[in-house]
Design an enzyme around this catalytic site. Structure first.
Site, mmCIF file in Angstrom:
data_model
loop_
_atom_site.group_PDB
_atom_site.id
_atom_site.type_symbol
_atom_site.label_atom_id
_atom_site.label_comp_id
_atom_site.label_asym_id
_atom_site.label_seq_id
_atom_site.Cartn_x
_atom_site.Cartn_y
_atom_site.Cartn_z
ATOM 1 N N HIS A 155 78.471 118.962 12.118
ATOM 2 C CA HIS A 155 78.351 117.562 12.564
ATOM 3 C C HIS A 155 78.241 117.469 14.082
ATOM 4 O O HIS A 155 78.645 116.479 14.694
ATOM 5 C CB HIS A 155 79.540 116.724 12.070
ATOM 6 C CG HIS A 155 79.736 116.754 10.592
ATOM 7 N ND1 HIS A 155 79.050 115.919 9.724
ATOM 8 C CD2 HIS A 155 80.518 117.545 9.809
ATOM 9 C CE1 HIS A 155 79.418 116.190 8.477
ATOM 10 N NE2 HIS A 155 80.293 117.169 8.501
ATOM 11 N N SER A 278 60.481 119.077 36.224
ATOM 12 C CA SER A 278 60.362 117.659 36.540
ATOM 13 C C SER A 278 59.546 117.484 37.808
ATOM 14 O O SER A 278 59.596 118.310 38.719
ATOM 15 C CB SER A 278 61.755 117.038 36.735
ATOM 16 O OG SER A 278 61.661 115.730 37.273
#
Length: 450
Positions: A155, A278
């Site tokens: 999870h 970036s």
């Protein structure tokens, strides 16, 4: 000028590969049609169905370089038909009356389906080669990091210790099953199509079955028990299995992407000097290869319903289904191949940050090992009561801070039953990986099919 990413001069290698583009190119498609026509003429010439001299001339001239593809395209537009313009062009190319005997007893879909299956066979060869490479790389990771302890997650949260070798072995086992699917699928998918207008071979009379058998022997394809002109379950299986195979590549890419996040930093896809993350943040080291594979996997998966929908086809011929297949078969092969090739690249040069794997074992200050403590306490109180005791201690640590060891030592029930030395042993993640190494060995002991 290209308007779709697979053929884009800028983006094509993010969505396809040069070998796969070549297999499904216009030139290769027409050549595969001609290969089928040539094989048909050869078989029929040998049987005396058509004149031997005509068969030889057809075989000599069935070369794509003998055709003007621009003119062929113009005729396809004019006639709204793909094969009739090809046959007319071949009649002009062949000497004498030989061109009259091409396509004897065949129908358009026979040629196009069989040509597609020949391309599919070539494409599967490429995919299986890439799959073997990816599988070998993942097995190498499993072997090398068999005993490297890391956090196991469920999870999205810390669960229990595993080893990175155990994780990689899980990838390898899934890849192995998919490879078996790819191999087993061949017998149902690599089947030729030659049955005439409505599938009965009526135009060839009593020679039809022998021509059919000899044709597929010549082409190295299986012979169908009955026509599959509108039985497209084989194509649905092909696309579904390719999507499953691509899905595993996407799964591996997603896990590496997740484990490359700054807060985790346990894995990183290969980084080369000059790779930019970036345009505004010079520090970024993004996972663009894995991101691209995840994106491609979504596109492949989204095509599966279209292929399954094609199973519902109309009577003895359905061009709607065929038109849809013409759009997506080559596209899916390109995308699956590029996903596998990219993940082979990633797994070959994967950066495994052992120090971060080991650091992350302790960031919850012992909570990772709650099961080990609970199981030890179960011997004294039973499992359910032990769970309740350890659960409350763990929740207090979550809310109030501190370490699990401190909380355990301060709990009267625990301290009355466990010594500090016993607690220390229970909180040691390296001693609680179960049979992870055995499972790795079991996976590595099973060879790849074929």
């Amino acid at each position: 000028m290209a308007t779709y990413v697979i053929d884009s001069a800028l983006f094509r290698d993010q969505f396809g590969t040069e070998p796969m583009r070549a297999i499904f190119s216009d030139e290769a498609t027409v050549q595969r049609w001609l290969d089928v026509e040539a094989a048909l003429a050869r078989v029929q010439g040998n049987m005396g169905v058509i004149p031997a001299a005509a068969a030889e001339e057809i075989q000599r001239k069935c070369k794509v370089e003998n055709l003007d593809l621009a003119q062929l395209k113009a005729e396809m537009d004019r006639t709204a038909h793909p094969i009739v313009p090809l046959l007319r062009a071949m009649k002009k190319v062949c000497s004498g009356e030989a061109g009259e005997y091409i396509h004897w007893g065949a129908t358009t879909q026979d040629i196009m389906d069989t040509g597609t299956i020949l391309q599919v066979r070539d494409g599967l060869d490429q995919i299986e080669t890439a799959y073997r490479e990816l599988y070998d790389n993942v097995c190498t990771l499993a072997r090398k990091y068999r005993d490297q302890v890391m956090v196991g997650r469920s999870h999205g949260q810390h669960a229990l210790p595993i080893t990175f070798g155990f994780k990689a072995a899980g990838w390898a086992e899934e890849l192995r099953r998919n490879f078996t699917r790819l191999r087993q699928m061949r017998e149902r998918v690599l089947v030729g199509q030659f049955s005439g207008a409505v599938g009965t071979l009526a135009a060839l009379g009593n020679d039809g079955i022998e021509v059919q058998n000899r044709l597929f022997d010549e082409l190295g394809l299986a012979c169908p028990n009955i026509t599959w002109h509108t039985s497209r379950d084989n194509i649905a299986e092909l696309i579904s299995v390719l999507a499953i195979a691509c899905g595993t590549a996407g799964k591996i890419a997603h896990e590496i992407f997740s484990l490359q996040k700054t807060e985790t930093a346990e894995l990183e896809e290969p980084f080369m000097p000059g790779k930019v993350g970036s345009s505004t943040m010079p520090h970024k080291r993004n996972p663009p290869v894995c991101e691209g594979v995840i994106a491609v996997n979504r596109l492949v998966r989204a095509t599966v319903p279209l292929a399954i929908e094609g199973i519902v086809a109309d009577h003895e011929r359905d061009k709607v289904v065929l038109q849809a297949e013409r759009e997506y078969i080559g596209r899916i092969f390109n995308m699956v191949h590029v996903a596998l090739k990219k993940m082979a690249f990633v797994t070959a040069g994967l950066s495994v940050r052992v120090e971060n794997m080991e650091k992350n074992l302790y960031i919850q200050k012992g909570l990772l090992m709650s099961e080990a403590v609970m199981m030890a306490m179960s011997d004294r109180f039973g499992r359910q009561e032990a769970h309740e005791v350890i659960y409350q201690i763990c929740m207090d640590v979550f809310e109030k801070g501190g370490s699990l060891k401190e909380a355990l030592m301060q709990n009267d029930t625990v301290s009355a039953n466990l010594t500090e030395a016993e607690i220390d042993r229970m909180l040691e993640p390296y001693a609680y990986t179960g049979q992870a190494g055995v499972f790795v060995d079991r996976v590595l002991a099973v060879p790849l099919a074929g």
